[in-house]
Design a protein around this motif. Structure first.
Motif, PDB file in Angstrom:
ATOM      1  N   LEU A   1      -2.208   0.004   8.517  1.00  0.00           N
ATOM      2  CA  LEU A   1      -3.064   1.123   8.118  1.00  0.00           C
ATOM      3  C   LEU A   1      -2.218   2.226   7.499  1.00  0.00           C
ATOM      4  O   LEU A   1      -1.033   2.335   7.765  1.00  0.00           O
ATOM      5  N   VAL A   2      -2.868   3.017   6.651  1.00  0.00           N
ATOM      6  CA  VAL A   2      -2.214   4.160   6.027  1.00  0.00           C
ATOM      7  C   VAL A   2      -3.152   5.355   6.133  1.00  0.00           C
ATOM      8  O   VAL A   2      -4.313   5.285   5.715  1.00  0.00           O
ATOM      9  N   THR A   3      -2.644   6.437   6.715  1.00  0.00           N
ATOM     10  CA  THR A   3      -3.409   7.674   6.864  1.00  0.00           C
ATOM     11  C   THR A   3      -2.836   8.708   5.901  1.00  0.00           C
ATOM     12  O   THR A   3      -1.624   8.869   5.809  1.00  0.00           O
ATOM     13  N   PHE A   4      -3.712   9.413   5.203  1.00  0.00           N
ATOM     14  CA  PHE A   4      -3.241  10.274   4.127  1.00  0.00           C
ATOM     15  C   PHE A   4      -4.228  11.406   3.851  1.00  0.00           C
ATOM     16  O   PHE A   4      -5.382  11.386   4.308  1.00  0.00           O
ATOM     17  N   ASN A   5      -3.766  12.367   3.076  1.00  0.00           N
ATOM     18  CA  ASN A   5      -4.611  13.418   2.517  1.00  0.00           C
ATOM     19  C   ASN A   5      -4.277  13.594   1.051  1.00  0.00           C
ATOM     20  O   ASN A   5      -3.121  13.421   0.635  1.00  0.00           O
TER      21      ASN A   5
ATOM     22  N   THR B   1      -7.920  13.688   8.349  1.00  0.00           N
ATOM     23  CA  THR B   1      -7.230  12.871   7.342  1.00  0.00           C
ATOM     24  C   THR B   1      -8.158  11.749   6.893  1.00  0.00           C
ATOM     25  O   THR B   1      -9.192  11.485   7.518  1.00  0.00           O
ATOM     26  N   ALA B   2      -7.779  11.089   5.818  1.00  0.00           N
ATOM     27  CA  ALA B   2      -8.431   9.845   5.412  1.00  0.00           C
ATOM     28  C   ALA B   2      -7.551   8.693   5.881  1.00  0.00           C
ATOM     29  O   ALA B   2      -6.333   8.833   6.019  1.00  0.00           O
ATOM     30  N   ARG B   3      -8.171   7.548   6.142  1.00  0.00           N
ATOM     31  CA  ARG B   3      -7.418   6.394   6.635  1.00  0.00           C
ATOM     32  C   ARG B   3      -7.937   5.111   6.005  1.00  0.00           C
ATOM     33  O   ARG B   3      -9.143   4.840   6.033  1.00  0.00           O
ATOM     34  N   ALA B   4      -7.022   4.345   5.431  1.00  0.00           N
ATOM     35  CA  ALA B   4      -7.334   3.001   4.943  1.00  0.00           C
ATOM     36  C   ALA B   4      -6.664   2.004   5.877  1.00  0.00           C
ATOM     37  O   ALA B   4      -5.462   2.087   6.115  1.00  0.00           O
ATOM     38  N   SER B   5      -7.441   1.093   6.426  1.00  0.00           N
ATOM     39  CA  SER B   5      -6.894   0.122   7.375  1.00  0.00           C
ATOM     40  C   SER B   5      -7.250  -1.290   6.933  1.00  0.00           C
ATOM     41  O   SER B   5      -8.337  -1.547   6.424  1.00  0.00           O
ATOM     42  N   PHE B   6      -6.316  -2.195   7.141  1.00  0.00           N
ATOM     43  CA  PHE B   6      -6.386  -3.535   6.562  1.00  0.00           C
ATOM     44  C   PHE B   6      -6.516  -4.605   7.648  1.00  0.00           C
ATOM     45  O   PHE B   6      -6.128  -4.404   8.797  1.00  0.00           O
ATOM     46  N   TYR B   7      -7.048  -5.762   7.206  1.00  0.00           N
ATOM     47  CA  TYR B   7      -7.123  -6.900   8.108  1.00  0.00           C
ATOM     48  C   TYR B   7      -6.931  -8.185   7.321  1.00  0.00           C
ATOM     49  O   TYR B   7      -6.551  -8.159   6.148  1.00  0.00           O
ATOM     50  N   ILE B   8      -7.223  -9.301   7.947  1.00  0.00           N
ATOM     51  CA  ILE B   8      -6.894 -10.603   7.376  1.00  0.00           C
ATOM     52  C   ILE B   8      -7.641 -10.908   6.082  1.00  0.00           C
ATOM     53  O   ILE B   8      -7.214 -11.771   5.324  1.00  0.00           O
TER      54      ILE B   8
ATOM     55  N   THR C   1      -0.339  12.913   0.456  1.00  0.00           N
ATOM     56  CA  THR C   1       0.563  13.010   1.606  1.00  0.00           C
ATOM     57  C   THR C   1       0.245  11.884   2.573  1.00  0.00           C
ATOM     58  O   THR C   1      -0.904  11.731   3.006  1.00  0.00           O
ATOM     59  N   ILE C   2       1.251  11.076   2.910  1.00  0.00           N
ATOM     60  CA  ILE C   2       1.090   9.971   3.860  1.00  0.00           C
ATOM     61  C   ILE C   2       1.716  10.380   5.185  1.00  0.00           C
ATOM     62  O   ILE C   2       2.817  10.932   5.220  1.00  0.00           O
ATOM     63  N   TYR C   3       1.017  10.107   6.288  1.00  0.00           N
ATOM     64  CA  TYR C   3       1.482  10.482   7.620  1.00  0.00           C
ATOM     65  C   TYR C   3       1.976   9.255   8.379  1.00  0.00           C
ATOM     66  O   TYR C   3       1.357   8.199   8.329  1.00  0.00           O
TER      67      TYR C   3
ATOM     68  N   ALA D   1       0.822  -1.209   0.000  1.00  0.00           N
ATOM     69  CA  ALA D   1       0.000   0.000   0.000  1.00  0.00           C
ATOM     70  C   ALA D   1       0.858   1.261   0.000  1.00  0.00           C
ATOM     71  O   ALA D   1       0.584   2.227  -0.738  1.00  0.00           O
ATOM     72  N   MET D   2       1.884   1.278   0.831  1.00  0.00           N
ATOM     73  CA  MET D   2       2.767   2.443   0.885  1.00  0.00           C
ATOM     74  C   MET D   2       3.430   2.684  -0.463  1.00  0.00           C
ATOM     75  O   MET D   2       3.547   3.821  -0.932  1.00  0.00           O
ATOM     76  N   GLU D   3       3.832   1.619  -1.100  1.00  0.00           N
ATOM     77  CA  GLU D   3       4.481   1.723  -2.410  1.00  0.00           C
ATOM     78  C   GLU D   3       3.520   2.264  -3.459  1.00  0.00           C
ATOM     79  O   GLU D   3       3.856   3.181  -4.226  1.00  0.00           O
ATOM     80  N   GLN D   4       2.319   1.733  -3.498  1.00  0.00           N
ATOM     81  CA  GLN D   4       1.342   2.138  -4.511  1.00  0.00           C
ATOM     82  C   GLN D   4       0.794   3.549  -4.255  1.00  0.00           C
ATOM     83  O   GLN D   4       0.655   4.351  -5.177  1.00  0.00           O
ATOM     84  N   LEU D   5       0.517   3.852  -2.998  1.00  0.00           N
ATOM     85  CA  LEU D   5      -0.042   5.169  -2.678  1.00  0.00           C
ATOM     86  C   LEU D   5       0.986   6.280  -2.845  1.00  0.00           C
ATOM     87  O   LEU D   5       0.635   7.411  -3.201  1.00  0.00           O
ATOM     88  N   SER D   6       2.240   5.961  -2.601  1.00  0.00           N
ATOM     89  CA  SER D   6       3.296   6.969  -2.750  1.00  0.00           C
ATOM     90  C   SER D   6       3.420   7.434  -4.195  1.00  0.00           C
ATOM     91  O   SER D   6       3.952   8.526  -4.450  1.00  0.00           O
ATOM     92  N   ALA D   7       2.935   6.630  -5.116  1.00  0.00           N
ATOM     93  CA  ALA D   7       3.010   6.995  -6.535  1.00  0.00           C
ATOM     94  C   ALA D   7       1.870   7.907  -6.974  1.00  0.00           C
ATOM     95  O   ALA D   7       1.876   8.408  -8.102  1.00  0.00           O
TER      96      ALA D   7
END
Length: 408
Positions: free
Chosen positions: A331-335, A374-381, A321-323, A310-316
């Motif tokens: 989880l990844v929090t971003f704007n 911020t917006a937040r995407a959070s993951f689970y199993i 902005t990722i916090y 997720a960090m790799e894909q969202l950074s593109a």
């Protein structure tokens, strides 16, 4: 582990939302429930619904066995020494308030210190803030590094011999920061302080061993770890729980009641006044069985892989902005520039993608980040890389939509 097979056990995830397959990325707020948990609760109400500890009839015995059996499952899950150290509550918030009310307000005084961080969820912030007001204790904060982590050097500088209680989240619900709880507990204990852990975001995703961490209190909720809402846990070392006053008074928690005084049941029941959350405990026990069948190490490995992807894909994504730190929990929090998080979440929802938007009950941290939300995407199993791909596509469509709005 086979993620597709795991996902198939969550009935809610097979539906469509707004004409699109549901992509659920809000598990940090509440996780979805597998069929095993749903069926366990259904079976309780269909076959053994009764109050516990009181009756001698068959249903009462079955219900008591199921309720106390769930407590034993929790004990093993966190590796507590005994079930007496496992208190069932309504959730993390109630558990932390119990410690703040029944321990901090009773035993702290003016000149003492309560230490936490500004990145805490309000449930692990306000109880200590208010306890400090009542007792006259000083409320102190371990400073944050630029990436939203804490350094052990700063921990050592902040905790002093005046510090009587330290309370920190195992995992931040905003940045995903995983704190070195074992090392912080060691520093706290070296100064004679009590260590409390908010494990709401830790227990669902990481293997928790309270004896290895050597924490004095630890709190978590069932609904974030595939269990039902309305049930949580407070772990406390017996030595602390025994000297604490009960949180609520009434039925179930008493031993003897006289006209002008009463005595309390032994642990853990002196903290479980009234009819307990029986079905919730049964459901939590089923959730623990489900998670342990998969394996907490496997869950952590899967989420680490997901968050790296997720960090790799969202950074593109240009303008995103990722916090928080590079190494984090799931989880990844971003704007997204020029788009309010609530508008972003609304557009994503139109594509069936569920993310969280707001201050995430962490307003002091939002102020430190210099944002209002911020917006937040959070993951689970049950999440996959395809879910993250869908999120990225949704973000690009959101950019396109608002770009057209601004141009129009």
């Amino acid at each position: 582990m086979n993620i597709k097979e795991i996902k198939a056990q969550f009935p809610i995830l097979s539906q469509q939302v707004n004409g699109h397959p549901l992509v659920y990325l809000d598990s940090a707020a509440t996780s979805q429930k597998p069929i095993q948990v749903i069926e366990a609760i259904d079976e309780y109400y269909k076959k053994m619904n009764s109050n516990v500890h009181r009756g001698v009839h068959t249903l009462g015995t079955w219900a008591t066995d199921a309720y106390e059996g769930a407590r034993e499952k929790v004990r093993k899950f966190v590796n507590a020494k005994e079930t007496a150290e496992i208190i069932f509550t309504r959730g993390t918030t109630t558990s932390l308030n119990m410690v703040a009310t029944c321990y901090a307000r009773e035993f702290l005084q003016e000149g003492d210190e309560i230490v936490t961080t500004i990145m805490e969820h309000h449930s692990n912030f306000i109880p200590w803030q208010q306890a400090a007001k009542v007792t006259g204790a000083t409320f102190k904060f371990i400073p944050l590094q630029p990436d939203g982590t804490v350094s052990l050097e700063d921990v050592k500088k902040t905790i002093t011999d005046k510090t009587k209680l330290v309370s920190i989240a195992y995992v931040s619900n905003v940045t995903g920061t995983i704190h070195p709880i074992k090392e912080i507990a060691e520093i706290a204990h070296a100064h004679g302080a009590v260590m409390c852990v908010d494990a709401a975001q830790g227990a669902p995703h990481l293997k928790v061993d309270v004896q290895d961490l050597d924490c004095d209190f630890l709190a978590f909720s069932g609904h974030k770890m595939a269990g039902p809402t309305g049930i949580g846990v407070l772990y406390g070392k017996r030595s602390f729980l025994e000297k604490m006053v009960p949180y609520e008074f009434g039925g179930e928690m008493i031993d003897f009641v006289e006209l002008y005084d009463s005595t309390w049941k032994e642990l853990p029941w002196k903290f479980e006044g009234g009819t307990p959350i029986i079905a919730g405990a049964v459901g939590l026990g089923a959730a623990i069985d489900f998670l342990q069948d998969i394996g907490m190490d496997e869950i952590e490995r899967h989420e680490k892989q997901l968050v790296h992807y997720a960090m790799e894909q969202l950074s593109a994504v240009e303008g995103l902005t990722i916090y928080g730190p590079k190494e984090r929990s799931g989880l990844v929090t971003f704007n997204l520039s020029d788009v309010h998080p609530h508008d972003l979440a609304t557009v994503l929802d139109s594509y069936g993608i569920a993310v969280r938007a707001g201050h995430h009950c962490a307003q002091p941290l939002m102020k430190w980040l210099q944002v209002s939300a911020t917006a937040r995407a959070s993951f689970y199993i049950y999440n996959t890389e395809e879910d993250i791909d869908a999120l990225v596509k949704g973000l690009l469509k959101t950019k396109e939509y608002f770009g057209n709005v601004f141009l129009g």
